[in-house]
Write an enzyme that holds these catalytic residues in place. Structure first.
Site, mmCIF file in Angstrom:
data_model
loop_
_atom_site.group_PDB
_atom_site.id
_atom_site.type_symbol
_atom_site.label_atom_id
_atom_site.label_comp_id
_atom_site.label_asym_id
_atom_site.label_seq_id
_atom_site.Cartn_x
_atom_site.Cartn_y
_atom_site.Cartn_z
ATOM 1 N N GLU A 157 -40.235 22.555 27.573
ATOM 2 C CA GLU A 157 -40.814 21.242 27.302
ATOM 3 C C GLU A 157 -42.301 21.415 26.989
ATOM 4 O OE1 GLU A 157 -41.575 17.014 29.691
ATOM 5 O OE2 GLU A 157 -40.970 18.820 30.770
ATOM 6 N N GLU A 240 -45.688 8.201 31.518
ATOM 7 C CA GLU A 240 -45.198 8.558 32.843
ATOM 8 C C GLU A 240 -46.070 7.836 33.868
ATOM 9 O OE1 GLU A 240 -43.200 12.940 32.603
ATOM 10 O OE2 GLU A 240 -45.360 12.877 32.960
#
Length: 373
Positions: A157, A240
């Site tokens: 990622e 997030e």
């Protein structure tokens, strides 16, 4: 990206097994047709599509508190973000918009997964809206895997932190700094227990930016976290949040992937480059015109050239520039990626220079040498 957290450790594995059935259930609960303005999603894993080509997901996995997003035809806005989680752990969600595949849910018409070696460019553009009364990051995620998988957690990622508010930090530890796609970044590297994470943290908030995803994918390859025969499976942009988050907005998102070989998108082509400059003591501007002199259209281009010694690019327009001095590559942005036979694409940049001014001597487009004139 994943309903399992970017920053989760053991919790991620427990949630992964549950995810496929949850996504299937969410698909039944939400529409698959293009979203209308202010479509509201409060289901934890609810999704919809926008522009007939991107998926917007609520993706609340780290808390039982309510999170709702209002989806417009260009992005989304968090309208309710109840609850909070400790800032030294995983965030509570990742509401986001994406191109590609996420736990078997692929965006309409996507070219992903695609092998990195076949991608000439992956231009993207994002615009964020921020708030101050929350703890969160604004993150653009790039997912890579050795296989063209459309489900589960990928091997690597890449996170691009456009903004960071509150006492939060990326996975792992700092490993230095790097210049990527014309910007400077603090680089972090680590593993969350499920996948490797390579993070690029902006020194100050970025609100709007157009860039080439491949510049960051190449960083992962150069650092041993991916290989050219791996696959890009999705790109995602969102937030997030750890605490609060209402009002955060993804104002707009675009993503395309240019792939192919000779005669196909991203392949070699016959070309001519005109390099017009205006120089003065200590500086210069350059206007570059690429002409497709071949018989087939170019769909996605990357122009490579080398700046003479003493020159350095300070800013540019109409292209994503990688490298500020020496070897430089310029790739198309969303609006100028297709150049028909006989057509032209233009971009430019400004820079500093020292000593006698000179122009680059050679140019190559998608790997093919160009004439100059």
């Amino acid at each position: 990206m994943r309903p399992s957290p970017h920053h989760a450790h053991s919790a991620r594995g427990l949630l992964g097994a549950l995810l496929t059935s949850l996504v299937s259930l969410a698909a039944l609960l939400t529409t698959a047709s293009p979203a209308q303005a202010d479509t509201t999603i409060c289901q934890p894993f609810g999704t919809t599509t926008i522009q007939g080509r991107y998926v917007v997901q609520n993706n609340r996995w780290g808390t039982s508190a309510t999170q709702c997003i209002a989806v417009t035809d260009s992005g989304f806005r968090i309208t309710q973000a109840d609850g909070s989680v400790p800032t030294n752990g995983a965030p509570k969600s990742y509401p986001s918009v994406y191109n590609g595949c996420h736990y078997t849910n692929c965006s309409p018409g996507t070219k992903l997964p695609a092998q990195l070696s076949t991608i000439s460019s992956a231009p993207t553009s994002v615009s964020y809206g921020y708030v101050n009364d929350a703890a969160y990051n604004a993150s653009y995620d790039i997912w890579l895997d050795p296989t063209p998988r459309t489900d589960g957690v990928n091997r690597t990622e890449i996170m691009i932190w456009f903004n960071k508010v509150g006492s939060i930090q990326p996975i792992g530890s700092p490993v230095g700094s790097a210049g990527v796609a014309g910007r400077d970044w603090q680089v972090w590297s680590g593993n969350n227990g499920s996948n490797d994470v390579l993070s690029f943290v902006a020194p100050s908030a970025i609100t709007n930016w157009s860039f080439d995803v491949m510049d960051f994918a190449r960083q992962a390859v150069s650092r041993g976290l991916a290989q050219n025969n791996w696959y890009l499976t999705s790109v995602q942009a969102g937030f997030e949040p750890w605490q609060n988050g209402a009002g955060l907005a993804m104002n707009s998102f675009s993503s395309s992937v240019n792939t192919g070989s000779s005669g196909d998108p991203g392949g070699p082509t016959a070309c001519q480059v005109a390099y017009a400059t205006n120089d003065w003591q200590g500086g210069f501007t350059a206007d570059v015109t690429i002409t497709n002199t071949g018989s087939s259209p170019v769909r996605g281009w990357t122009l490579a050239f080398t700046l003479p010694s003493g020159q350095r690019i300070t800013n540019g327009w109409n292209a994503n520039l990688s490298g500020a001095s020496g070897a430089v590559t310029a790739s198309n942005v969303a609006h100028n990626g297709e150049v028909p036979a006989g057509g032209r694409a233009t971009f430019g940049f400004q820079g500093t220079s020292g000593g006698a001014f000179a122009k680059p001597s050679t140019f190559s487009l998608n790997g093919s040498a160009c004439t100059t004139g």
